[in-house]
Motif scaffolding. Sequence first.
Motif, short mmCIF file in Angstrom:
data_model
loop_
_atom_site.label_atom_id
_atom_site.label_comp_id
_atom_site.label_asym_id
_atom_site.label_seq_id
_atom_site.Cartn_x
_atom_site.Cartn_y
_atom_site.Cartn_z
N GLY A 238 38.33 31.84 26.88
CA GLY A 238 37.16 32.54 27.40
C GLY A 238 37.48 33.71 28.29
N VAL A 239 38.79 33.90 28.63
CA VAL A 239 39.18 35.06 29.46
C VAL A 239 39.73 36.13 28.54
CG1 VAL A 239 40.72 35.92 31.25
CG2 VAL A 239 39.61 33.69 31.53
N GLY A 240 39.06 37.27 28.51
CA GLY A 240 39.48 38.38 27.66
C GLY A 240 40.19 39.47 28.42
N ASN A 241 40.45 40.56 27.75
CA ASN A 241 41.21 41.67 28.33
C ASN A 241 40.58 42.20 29.62
OD1 ASN A 241 42.82 41.44 26.10
ND2 ASN A 241 41.97 43.21 25.04
N LYS A 242 39.30 42.54 29.55
CA LYS A 242 38.65 43.17 30.70
C LYS A 242 38.63 42.24 31.92
CE LYS A 242 35.65 46.29 28.08
NZ LYS A 242 34.25 46.69 27.77
N THR A 243 38.33 40.97 31.67
CA THR A 243 38.30 40.01 32.78
C THR A 243 39.68 39.86 33.41
OG1 THR A 243 36.50 38.82 31.71
CG2 THR A 243 37.72 37.64 33.42
N ALA A 244 40.71 39.76 32.54
CA ALA A 244 42.08 39.59 33.03
C ALA A 244 42.50 40.78 33.88
CB ALA A 244 43.04 39.41 31.86
N VAL A 245 42.21 41.98 33.42
CA VAL A 245 42.59 43.20 34.16
C VAL A 245 41.85 43.24 35.51
CG1 VAL A 245 42.43 45.72 34.19
CG2 VAL A 245 43.18 44.54 32.09
N LYS A 246 40.60 42.88 35.48
CA LYS A 246 39.79 42.88 36.72
C LYS A 246 40.37 41.89 37.74
CE LYS A 246 35.03 42.25 38.36
NZ LYS A 246 33.65 41.90 37.97
N LEU A 247 40.74 40.70 37.27
CA LEU A 247 41.30 39.68 38.15
C LEU A 247 42.65 40.11 38.72
CD1 LEU A 247 40.43 36.43 36.14
CD2 LEU A 247 39.46 37.11 38.36
N LEU A 248 43.49 40.70 37.86
CA LEU A 248 44.83 41.10 38.31
C LEU A 248 44.77 42.33 39.22
CD1 LEU A 248 46.89 40.48 35.05
CD2 LEU A 248 46.86 39.11 37.15
N THR A 249 43.76 43.17 39.00
CA THR A 249 43.58 44.32 39.90
C THR A 249 43.26 43.82 41.31
OG1 THR A 249 42.79 45.70 38.08
CG2 THR A 249 42.24 46.41 40.31
N GLN A 250 42.49 42.76 41.35
CA GLN A 250 42.07 42.23 42.66
C GLN A 250 43.12 41.31 43.28
OE1 GLN A 250 38.21 40.42 42.53
NE2 GLN A 250 38.20 39.87 44.70
N TYR A 251 43.77 40.47 42.45
CA TYR A 251 44.66 39.44 43.01
C TYR A 251 46.14 39.65 42.67
CZ TYR A 251 40.22 37.13 43.89
OH TYR A 251 38.95 36.84 44.32
N ASN A 252 46.45 40.58 41.83
CA ASN A 252 47.82 40.98 41.50
C ASN A 252 48.56 39.99 40.61
OD1 ASN A 252 49.94 42.89 41.64
ND2 ASN A 252 51.01 41.64 43.13
N THR A 253 48.58 38.69 40.97
CA THR A 253 49.29 37.69 40.19
C THR A 253 48.42 36.46 39.97
OG1 THR A 253 50.25 36.53 42.07
CG2 THR A 253 51.48 38.43 41.22
N ILE A 254 48.84 35.64 39.00
CA ILE A 254 48.13 34.38 38.76
C ILE A 254 48.25 33.46 39.96
CG2 ILE A 254 48.33 32.21 37.45
CD1 ILE A 254 48.64 33.81 34.93
N ASP A 255 49.45 33.41 40.55
CA ASP A 255 49.65 32.54 41.72
C ASP A 255 48.67 32.90 42.83
OD1 ASP A 255 51.64 31.22 40.42
OD2 ASP A 255 53.27 32.36 41.32
#
Length: 873
Positions: free
Chosen positions: A197-214
Amino acid sequence: MKKLLLIDASNLLFRSYYATAYTGNLMQNKEGVYTNGIFGFAHAMIKLIDNGYTHILVALDPKGKTHRHLEYKEYKGTRKDTPPELIMQFPLMEEYLDALGVYYYQQDLYEADDIIGYMSKHYKEKFDEVTIYSNDHDLMQLLDTNVKQMVSRKGLKDVEIFTPEYLKEKMGVSPKQITDYKGLVGDASDNIPGVPGVGNKTAVKLLTQYNTIDNLYQHIDEVKGKLKEKLELNKEKAIFSKKLATIETDFDNTIDFNKTEYLGYNQEKLIDFYTRLGLYSFIKNMKIEKENKKQDDFIVIKNPAEIRVILGNECFMHLEYFGKNYHDASPLGFALIFSEISYYIPFDIAINSDAFIKFLQSEKIKKYVFDLKALTVILRWNNIIIKGIEYDLLLAAYLTSSSVNQDEFRDVCELYHYHDVDFEDNIYGKGAKYHLPEDKIHIKHAIDKVSAIKNTYEDALEKIKEFNQEDLLYNVEIPLAKVLSDMEYIGININPKSLEEFGLDLKQKIDETEQLIYDLSGEEFNISSPKQLGVILFEKMQLPVYKKTKTGYSTDISVLSKLKPFSPIIDLIIGYRTYTKLYSTYVEGLKSSLTLKDDNKIHTIYQQALTKTGRLSSKEPNLQNIPIKNEEGRALRKVFEASDGFVLLSFDYSQIELRVLAELGDVKNLIKAFKNNKDIHEETAKLIFKKDNISRKERSIAKAVNFSIIYGKTPWGLSEDLNISLAKAKEFINNYFASYEEIKVLIDKNIAFAKENGYVKTHFNRIIHINEIKAKNYQTREFGKRIAMNAPIQGTAADILKIAMVKIKDEFIKHNIKSKMILQIHDEIVLDVVKEEEKLVTEIVSNTMMNAVDFNVNLLANYSSGKNLYEVK
């Protein structure tokens, strides 16, 4: 400037293969080895090397599982099995890289990505620039200030260069975030799950804000709604997916950095590789390094009076001509070597010299040439009959290497590692640019050719002796070339009126069939378009779909045959294809060929050095494929007529390949049946069905089994042909071998010989190379086994026919026969016979064919006569 190139081998070879595989027309060389993947791979490698990289490493995936498979058994589990046609090209890739002088490395458990990752991390400081060549986005985690990735869209014509900055601009993430990105979105190609359910745009948005999965999971409470729910539910998947996507850059290995320095290719190995695979275009584009030796000077003769002085009793000779069809080509001049001195005589000067004409016509003066048939025919059209030809480089090369490219002089020379002659395209151009160059260019080319004939002579004869082929060369192929040159020059009569009537009749059938198809389909469409036909049959008419391709529905003959019971339109479509093929190939083709000499005759060109088994083929036009399976095709034979006052006689061997099989295997039951003139298919039926009273259907099955053995068919192929179960097909074949035990022994013997030597031999020592027999791929090896089974049989049958043709000519000369051989089709010889000689010719040809070779099995030649080919067959 030091530049390192890191190449993902599998990625490149797969893309190269599938770039052409979707069309269904896979490239193969004459041995049946698939080459489309290696062709694209080589093309890319050459383009890449031209970019001036000082160091290159090609990274290969391991042959077995990787460390990622050990952690996650479903890794890459969604990928389809690699096609066998591609699998067989992987060892070719390694062989190619060896010849190219490029270092490649492979290590158990570690993927090409890991090898590239190790090299990128540990050696980037040594280079001004590191380039990764791959379309795999995983590798973008390695991008750095001096590390870039080249992604190709259309080969190397359209490439995208990824740097850290461009990656950020294009995808919205940095190189270090690629693994986090994959952890979130997953990777369908590698079967990495990610977070559903997590696509490209969502992933980029999350990593822009939080940088890493951890960091994302440390702040998971800041994420709201269903997204938070998905992330929490799939936390382990996200972290594990990131780990799977992370390239290993530190592991024990034996990479030899010193070998990555690119020092150039091994010219001899590379040319040999290209030649074996039939990739001649690469040789043409190579900058061939000539040996440092003084080129012999040559003398251009400018006056007929000078010719008498240079002539000797033995020479190497080549006639250079301009034109694709030597029947109407323009002869340019003779290149000759007498006593180590090279000469060039322009054609118009040569034929105005009585001394030179006598030299050409002298049987006593030995001449060593290339393609004596073409030379003989050209001179015949200029009223000169050449004699004394002792040797033909083309035929010598063909006997020891059946895959030789007969249309390219340079390729023949390459067999003997001789490179000092240019390619025809480089001299004359090709296609719309085909032209006659200035004199000094084609004169030098002719001199280079005659020098090649001389300089390869000893090597060629050494190979002929090695395979014990002296008799085959001097007593079969060279005399046959002279027979064929007569046949080509004489030609076969065509009745223009009959051809026109045949064409009009076909045109009417095409129009009528077309209208019936439109009536049944309910609309007009392009019947010749598979795409439009597929829509009509499978969407509008709702017929069963048996096969689909990437471009749509398949409408090939195998599909149409299965559809026959469902609609009468199918028989009409098959008929339409038959009529249109006959019209375009034969009506229009023969009309075009008749303009060659405007003598109402067809002058074909027999391709003596083309097929692996030694069978003759023809072109300009192809007379080997005159159809005989349907009445329309047979009717075409009416246009081929005897000369005025003559009659056509046709002779063909009866069941020649089965008789050869009986002889080669010393098959007692078969030999006995042939000697007693029994119906061989009925006798076989009695044995495999184990009864004396045989029905017509059982005889037909036995006939199919007989020929399935000759042509190396599998039980599956036999089951398809007879529309029976696989088990039943296996039973028939097992019963066959039980009845003819010697055949199984012969087949096993041939396969074992092929495995050991890479080739099989005919009874007369013709060599038939089988590269497939040693392939790593199972299907390819099985194909090689089938060639090993049938090639000695088919090749021996072809040799017998050639021997018979040579002996027939000798008998005609002995008896001063005026009748002529004019056509050879498969096992059939057609003669244009003076009516008064019909009885004598029939006796001579029949006896000669039946006694052409000393076999225990009696050979039988059937014959018939008539005023045209339709009447004699």
